[in-house]
Design a protein around this motif. Structure first.
Motif, PDB file in Angstrom:
ATOM      1  N   LYS A 307       0.846  -1.196   0.000  1.00 42.05           N
ATOM      2  CA  LYS A 307       0.000   0.000   0.000  1.00 42.05           C
ATOM      3  C   LYS A 307       0.879   1.244   0.000  1.00 42.05           C
ATOM      4  O   LYS A 307       2.049   1.224   0.400  1.00 42.05           O
ATOM      5  CB  LYS A 307      -0.925   0.027   1.217  1.00 42.05           C
ATOM      6  CG  LYS A 307      -0.206   0.271   2.544  1.00 42.05           C
ATOM      7  CD  LYS A 307      -1.187   0.548   3.657  1.00 42.05           C
ATOM      8  CE  LYS A 307      -0.440   0.871   4.957  1.00 42.05           C
ATOM      9  NZ  LYS A 307      -1.360   1.240   6.051  1.00 42.05           N
ATOM     10  N   GLU A 308       0.281   2.350  -0.442  1.00 41.69           N
ATOM     11  CA  GLU A 308       0.964   3.637  -0.439  1.00 41.69           C
ATOM     12  C   GLU A 308      -0.095   4.725  -0.511  1.00 41.69           C
ATOM     13  O   GLU A 308      -1.154   4.537  -1.129  1.00 41.69           O
ATOM     14  CB  GLU A 308       1.917   3.748  -1.625  1.00 41.69           C
ATOM     15  CG  GLU A 308       2.790   4.993  -1.605  1.00 41.69           C
ATOM     16  CD  GLU A 308       3.838   4.976  -2.710  1.00 41.69           C
ATOM     17  OE1 GLU A 308       4.853   5.671  -2.558  1.00 41.69           O
ATOM     18  OE2 GLU A 308       3.645   4.270  -3.719  1.00 41.69           O
ATOM     19  N   LEU A 309       0.190   5.853   0.109  1.00 43.13           N
ATOM     20  CA  LEU A 309      -0.756   6.969   0.067  1.00 43.13           C
ATOM     21  C   LEU A 309      -0.990   7.390  -1.377  1.00 43.13           C
ATOM     22  O   LEU A 309      -0.048   7.615  -2.136  1.00 43.13           O
ATOM     23  CB  LEU A 309      -0.220   8.148   0.879  1.00 43.13           C
ATOM     24  CG  LEU A 309      -1.129   9.385   0.909  1.00 43.13           C
ATOM     25  CD1 LEU A 309      -2.423   9.093   1.647  1.00 43.13           C
ATOM     26  CD2 LEU A 309      -0.398  10.570   1.538  1.00 43.13           C
ATOM     27  N   ASP A 310      -2.265   7.481  -1.761  1.00 42.28           N
ATOM     28  CA  ASP A 310      -2.627   7.881  -3.124  1.00 42.28           C
ATOM     29  C   ASP A 310      -2.941   9.377  -3.174  1.00 42.28           C
ATOM     30  O   ASP A 310      -2.388  10.111  -3.972  1.00 42.28           O
ATOM     31  CB  ASP A 310      -3.818   7.059  -3.601  1.00 42.28           C
ATOM     32  CG  ASP A 310      -4.100   7.260  -5.074  1.00 42.28           C
ATOM     33  OD1 ASP A 310      -3.134   7.222  -5.861  1.00 42.28           O
ATOM     34  OD2 ASP A 310      -5.274   7.459  -5.435  1.00 42.28           O
ATOM     35  N   THR A 322      -4.009   0.118  -2.855  1.00 45.30           N
ATOM     36  CA  THR A 322      -3.570  -1.219  -2.444  1.00 45.30           C
ATOM     37  C   THR A 322      -3.294  -2.045  -3.678  1.00 45.30           C
ATOM     38  O   THR A 322      -4.094  -2.063  -4.618  1.00 45.30           O
ATOM     39  CB  THR A 322      -4.644  -1.909  -1.579  1.00 45.30           C
ATOM     40  OG1 THR A 322      -4.932  -1.087  -0.439  1.00 45.30           O
ATOM     41  CG2 THR A 322      -4.154  -3.270  -1.096  1.00 45.30           C
ATOM     42  N   VAL A 323      -2.159  -2.720  -3.668  1.00 46.18           N
ATOM     43  CA  VAL A 323      -1.686  -3.483  -4.823  1.00 46.18           C
ATOM     44  C   VAL A 323      -1.431  -4.918  -4.403  1.00 46.18           C
ATOM     45  O   VAL A 323      -0.923  -5.174  -3.303  1.00 46.18           O
ATOM     46  CB  VAL A 323      -0.393  -2.853  -5.399  1.00 46.18           C
ATOM     47  CG1 VAL A 323       0.218  -3.729  -6.490  1.00 46.18           C
ATOM     48  CG2 VAL A 323      -0.683  -1.453  -5.925  1.00 46.18           C
ATOM     49  N   ILE A 324      -1.796  -5.872  -5.267  1.00 46.58           N
ATOM     50  CA  ILE A 324      -1.477  -7.272  -5.029  1.00 46.58           C
ATOM     51  C   ILE A 324      -0.449  -7.708  -6.065  1.00 46.58           C
ATOM     52  O   ILE A 324      -0.540  -7.351  -7.244  1.00 46.58           O
ATOM     53  CB  ILE A 324      -2.733  -8.160  -5.072  1.00 46.58           C
ATOM     54  CG1 ILE A 324      -2.371  -9.598  -4.661  1.00 46.58           C
ATOM     55  CG2 ILE A 324      -3.433  -8.120  -6.415  1.00 46.58           C
ATOM     56  CD1 ILE A 324      -3.580 -10.477  -4.376  1.00 46.58           C
ATOM     57  N   THR A 325       0.561  -8.450  -5.605  1.00 47.25           N
ATOM     58  CA  THR A 325       1.663  -8.888  -6.460  1.00 47.25           C
ATOM     59  C   THR A 325       1.845 -10.387  -6.307  1.00 47.25           C
ATOM     60  O   THR A 325       1.633 -10.939  -5.221  1.00 47.25           O
ATOM     61  CB  THR A 325       2.967  -8.173  -6.071  1.00 47.25           C
ATOM     62  OG1 THR A 325       2.745  -6.756  -6.076  1.00 47.25           O
ATOM     63  CG2 THR A 325       4.099  -8.513  -7.029  1.00 47.25           C
ATOM     64  N   ALA A 326       2.236 -11.055  -7.384  1.00 42.89           N
ATOM     65  CA  ALA A 326       2.473 -12.501  -7.365  1.00 42.89           C
ATOM     66  C   ALA A 326       3.869 -12.802  -7.886  1.00 42.89           C
ATOM     67  O   ALA A 326       4.356 -12.154  -8.818  1.00 42.89           O
ATOM     68  CB  ALA A 326       1.433 -13.228  -8.215  1.00 42.89           C
ATOM     69  N   ILE A 327       4.513 -13.802  -7.271  1.00 40.18           N
ATOM     70  CA  ILE A 327       5.775 -14.338  -7.778  1.00 40.18           C
ATOM     71  C   ILE A 327       5.630 -15.847  -7.913  1.00 40.18           C
ATOM     72  O   ILE A 327       4.791 -16.466  -7.253  1.00 40.18           O
ATOM     73  CB  ILE A 327       6.968 -13.990  -6.874  1.00 40.18           C
ATOM     74  CG1 ILE A 327       6.743 -14.486  -5.431  1.00 40.18           C
ATOM     75  CG2 ILE A 327       7.246 -12.504  -6.899  1.00 40.18           C
ATOM     76  CD1 ILE A 327       7.922 -14.244  -4.506  1.00 40.18           C
ATOM     77  N   GLN A 338      -3.516  -3.230  -9.230  1.00 34.49           N
ATOM     78  CA  GLN A 338      -4.096  -2.333  -8.238  1.00 34.49           C
ATOM     79  C   GLN A 338      -5.544  -2.724  -8.007  1.00 34.49           C
ATOM     80  O   GLN A 338      -6.306  -2.938  -8.939  1.00 34.49           O
ATOM     81  CB  GLN A 338      -4.005  -0.882  -8.701  1.00 34.49           C
ATOM     82  CG  GLN A 338      -4.506   0.108  -7.654  1.00 34.49           C
ATOM     83  CD  GLN A 338      -4.188   1.541  -8.020  1.00 34.49           C
ATOM     84  OE1 GLN A 338      -3.249   1.804  -8.771  1.00 34.49           O
ATOM     85  NE2 GLN A 338      -4.971   2.481  -7.501  1.00 34.49           N
ATOM     86  N   LEU A 339      -5.915  -2.817  -6.736  1.00 33.70           N
ATOM     87  CA  LEU A 339      -7.254  -3.245  -6.360  1.00 33.70           C
ATOM     88  C   LEU A 339      -8.192  -2.044  -6.283  1.00 33.70           C
ATOM     89  O   LEU A 339      -7.742  -0.896  -6.304  1.00 33.70           O
ATOM     90  CB  LEU A 339      -7.183  -3.994  -5.031  1.00 33.70           C
ATOM     91  CG  LEU A 339      -6.357  -5.294  -5.121  1.00 33.70           C
ATOM     92  CD1 LEU A 339      -6.067  -5.859  -3.742  1.00 33.70           C
ATOM     93  CD2 LEU A 339      -7.068  -6.321  -5.981  1.00 33.70           C
ATOM     94  N   ILE A 344      -9.181  -2.291   1.358  1.00 32.80           N
ATOM     95  CA  ILE A 344      -8.261  -1.859   2.405  1.00 32.80           C
ATOM     96  C   ILE A 344      -7.145  -2.881   2.579  1.00 32.80           C
ATOM     97  O   ILE A 344      -7.385  -4.091   2.645  1.00 32.80           O
ATOM     98  CB  ILE A 344      -9.003  -1.672   3.745  1.00 32.80           C
ATOM     99  CG1 ILE A 344     -10.145  -0.668   3.575  1.00 32.80           C
ATOM    100  CG2 ILE A 344      -8.045  -1.196   4.834  1.00 32.80           C
ATOM    101  CD1 ILE A 344      -9.725   0.696   3.116  1.00 32.80           C
ATOM    102  N   PHE A 345      -5.934  -2.380   2.644  1.00 30.17           N
ATOM    103  CA  PHE A 345      -4.761  -3.219   2.903  1.00 30.17           C
ATOM    104  C   PHE A 345      -5.026  -4.109   4.114  1.00 30.17           C
ATOM    105  O   PHE A 345      -5.316  -3.624   5.200  1.00 30.17           O
ATOM    106  CB  PHE A 345      -3.557  -2.317   3.159  1.00 30.17           C
ATOM    107  CG  PHE A 345      -2.274  -3.030   3.461  1.00 30.17           C
ATOM    108  CD1 PHE A 345      -1.479  -3.510   2.434  1.00 30.17           C
ATOM    109  CD2 PHE A 345      -1.846  -3.199   4.766  1.00 30.17           C
ATOM    110  CE1 PHE A 345      -0.273  -4.144   2.695  1.00 30.17           C
ATOM    111  CE2 PHE A 345      -0.652  -3.835   5.049  1.00 30.17           C
ATOM    112  CZ  PHE A 345       0.134  -4.318   4.002  1.00 30.17           C
TER     113      PHE A 345
END
Length: 378
Positions: A307-310, A322-327, A338-339, A344-345
């Motif tokens: 997450k980061e302030l937008d 809030t962002v979801i990342t996959a590896i 980006q969700l 909410i994170f």
């Protein structure tokens, strides 16, 4: 708490709501909301399911009711309460006041308060207790004046291994390195390294009347096993993999197009005014923050929220992205997405049948915001 519920409900207001698609370069995420049938019981929602665990079959979620020392067994397949299990807080089979629980393959559990680990069998009998600051084999490993950080240590999902930072008691000091412990064989090793020195950037220490009263620091998430230690932090877009047999460290750094890739380094500070401390802490919370990588045993992929302030609405209403990342299994990035703005994170999340479950309090009933990833193999 109420703000958290309101923001989510504005987007996910019904269990029957149609799925919403979020596209990413190599995967898509559909989102829905499901509610748990509590069978007339009042489930413990106070800690956002922070003290809970999914069993190795990924069928059951065990949620700890800290007020009553009751373990709530929830069936994730039927989305209903299965059993309430009354445990003892004190005595020979007492669980104490755990901050973390792990459900083991043999039906047992590990209850940890970060200082003491209690292993319990399927018959609810404590079979082993390990107090980290007292076990001779652990104390013999540590250099004089060093201890294991209670904020940054992790236990393997089979309950056999522990890894964490060893350091002095001063928050301003850089960590000395990593400690790895085999809890079954009662052996271990220390790994001196400067790889985590950066976690002291932006450290805040609160001192009142000459005594340390609190602090704010980068967190480190550890995932130990027999031959590897995986670890990541809240302040950098990365994953470190330490190979125990070869004594080698690999750092995987990732690039996000949606958030910053690290928190801008700053000086560690000792604050003697609580209002100033709270103000600086709030400023740090606006910076990009990365959660832990969570393994989906079914697919081998790992998922993580950041997450980061937008932007800011008005004078003091903060809106975060809030962002979801996959590896993948080789720790290579698959993609990120980006969700929706009102997502909410999450404090934590669980994975069942390839789906990601995040906590939602829906009118004082347990519900989950459920993310269903679809990987596109191009």
């Amino acid at each position: 708490m109420n703000k958290y519920i309101f923001l989510l409900l504005t987007v996910l207001s019904s269990c029957n709501r149609p799925s919403e698609e979020v596209e990413a370069p190599t995967f898509s995420i559909s989102i829905d909301t499901v509610k748990v049938d509590s069978r007339g019981e009042i489930l413990f929602l106070n800690y956002f399911l922070d003290i809970s665990a999914v069993d190795p079959s990924q069928k059951f979620l065990y949620n700890m009711n800290m007020m009553e020392s009751v373990l709530e067994k929830i069936n994730l397949e039927t989305l209903s309460l299965d059993t309430l299990i009354q445990l003892d807080r004190e005595g020979p089979n007492g669980i104490g006041s755990p901050f973390k629980i792990i459900a083991l393959e043999n039906g047992g559990f590990v209850f940890s308060n970060n200082y003491t680990l209690r292993h319990m069998d399927a018959n609810w009998q404590v079979t082993k207790q390990t107090t980290l600051a007292r076990k001779p084999y652990i104390m013999d490993l540590l250099p004089e004046g060093k201890s294991i950080s209670v904020q940054s240590n992790g236990i393997s999902m089979d309950g056999k291994y522990l890894a964490g930072i060893y350091e002095t008691s001063k928050m301003s000091d850089k960590p000395d390195g990593i400690i790895w412990i085999d809890l079954e064989k009662e052996t271990g090793k220390i790994i001196p390294t400067a790889a985590l020195d950066f976690i002291r950037d932006n450290n805040l220490t609160l001192e009142l009347d000459g005594k340390k009263r609190g602090g704010f620091s980068t967190a480190v998430f550890f995932e130990p096993s027999e031959d590897k230690i995986l670890f990541s932090t809240t302040s950098k877009n990365m994953l470190m993999v330490y190979d125990i047999p070869t004594d080698s460290l690999i750092t995987k750094t990732y690039e996000s197009k949606l958030t910053s890739n690290e928190q801008k380094p700053g000086e560690a500070k000792t604050i003697t005014d609580i209002d100033e401390f709270n103000k600086l802490r709030q400023e740090n919370l606006k910076k990009v923050t990365f959660g832990p990588w969570n393994l989906d045993h079914k697919t081998g992929y790992r998922w993580r929220f950041s997450k980061e302030l937008d932007h800011t609405v008005g004078e003091d209403s903060l809106v975060f992205k809030t962002v979801i990342t996959a590896i993948d299994k080789n720790f290579e990035q698959i993609g990120e997405s980006q969700l929706p703005s009102d997502f909410i994170f999450p404090n934590n999340f669980r994975i069942h049948d390839g789906m990601i479950y995040t906590f939602l309090n829906m009118d004082d009933e347990l519900a989950f915001v459920r993310l269903k990833p679809s990987i596109r193999h191009e």
